[in-house]
Design an enzyme around this catalytic site. Structure first.
Site, short mmCIF file in Angstrom:
data_model
loop_
_atom_site.label_atom_id
_atom_site.label_comp_id
_atom_site.label_asym_id
_atom_site.label_seq_id
_atom_site.Cartn_x
_atom_site.Cartn_y
_atom_site.Cartn_z
N CYS A 45 0.84 -1.21 0.00
CA CYS A 45 0.00 0.00 0.00
C CYS A 45 0.87 1.25 0.00
CB CYS A 45 -0.90 0.02 1.23
SG CYS A 45 -2.03 -1.36 1.31
C1 BEZ Z 1 0.50 -4.59 1.85
O1 BEZ Z 1 0.04 -3.51 1.48
O2 BEZ Z 1 1.70 -4.84 1.80
C2 BEZ Z 1 -0.41 -5.64 2.39
C3 BEZ Z 1 -1.57 -5.29 3.03
C4 BEZ Z 1 -2.41 -6.29 3.54
C5 BEZ Z 1 -2.07 -7.60 3.37
C6 BEZ Z 1 -0.91 -7.95 2.69
C7 BEZ Z 1 -0.08 -6.96 2.17
#
Ligand code: BEZ
Length: 211
Positions: A45
């Site tokens: 994210c």
């Molecule tokens: C991420 O943004 O890295 C992420 C968020 C939730 C679950 C897995 C990865």
């Protein structure tokens, strides 16, 4: 039932990192992209939000406002913003919605319980000036989105909304487009007086009318 293409994007009121908004009023007369990210302070994210900040000018150029959402509160978004700027080299320059009670995530079907029943998936809604949903994309939490593709798809949506054309596989702005099959050759001659190349009667290629 899940939201479908052509449905009016549900309106809502929400707190964002740029203050309280009413969604339809915030969209105004242009286009919008509403995209959810699963959680603040997560790696994928962080990269996505930085990328959108870097490319905001490309959305602006197309008359498209962007807004992110996660089920975290705005106070977390504000703390996380510093990490995005530090690690991605771009400060947030568009609002992030706080949705801790998951009201908006519910309205838009952004929580897919069989994938994860607490976090949103990576949803993208492209919304037109008529507030109708023009395109949706859904990625799992583990796969970061490709914003080249989102911008490319917006180019296609805006072009095909203005002209009676469709865009072929892997099309990019400036490349030849397809005359829609519903347009007869007689009608097409009026719209495309410079002519077209017909590979088949139903596959007629013409120069991108916006290029
Ligand atoms: C991420 O943004 O890295 C992420 C968020 C939730 C679950 C897995 C990865």
């Amino acid at each position: 039932m899940a939201l479908q293409l052509g449905d009016v994007a549900p309106d809502f009121e929400a707190d964002t990192t740029e203050g309280r908004i009413r969604f339809h009023e915030w969209i105004g007369d242009g286009w919008a992209v509403l995209f959810s990210h699963p959680k603040d302070f997560t790696p994928v994210c962080t990269t996505e939000l930085g990328e959108v900040a870097k490319r905001k000018g490309e959305f602006d150029k197309r008359g498209v406002k962007v807004i992110g959402l996660s089920v975290d509160p705005v106070s977390d978004h504000e703390k996380w913003a510093g990490d995005i700027q530090e690690t991605q080299g771009a400060a947030l320059n568009y609002p992030l919605i706080g949705d801790p009670d998951r009201k908006i995530a519910g309205l838009y079907g952004m929580i897919h319980p069989n994938a994860d029943d607490t976090l949103t998936v990576r949803s993208v809604f492209v919304i037109g000036p008529d507030k109708k949903i023009k395109l949706t994309i859904t990625y799992p939490a583990s796969t970061g989105r490709n914003f080249d593709e989102i911008l490319r798809a917006i180019d296609s949506l805006q072009l095909t909304g203005r002209h009676q054309v469709a865009t072929p596989v892997n099309w990019k702005h400036g490349e030849d487009v397809i005359i829609v099959p519903s347009l007869s050759d007689d009608e097409a001659r009026k719209k495309f007086p410079d002519g077209w190349k017909a590979l088949k009667p139903y596959l007629r290629l013409v120069k991108d009318p916006s290029a």
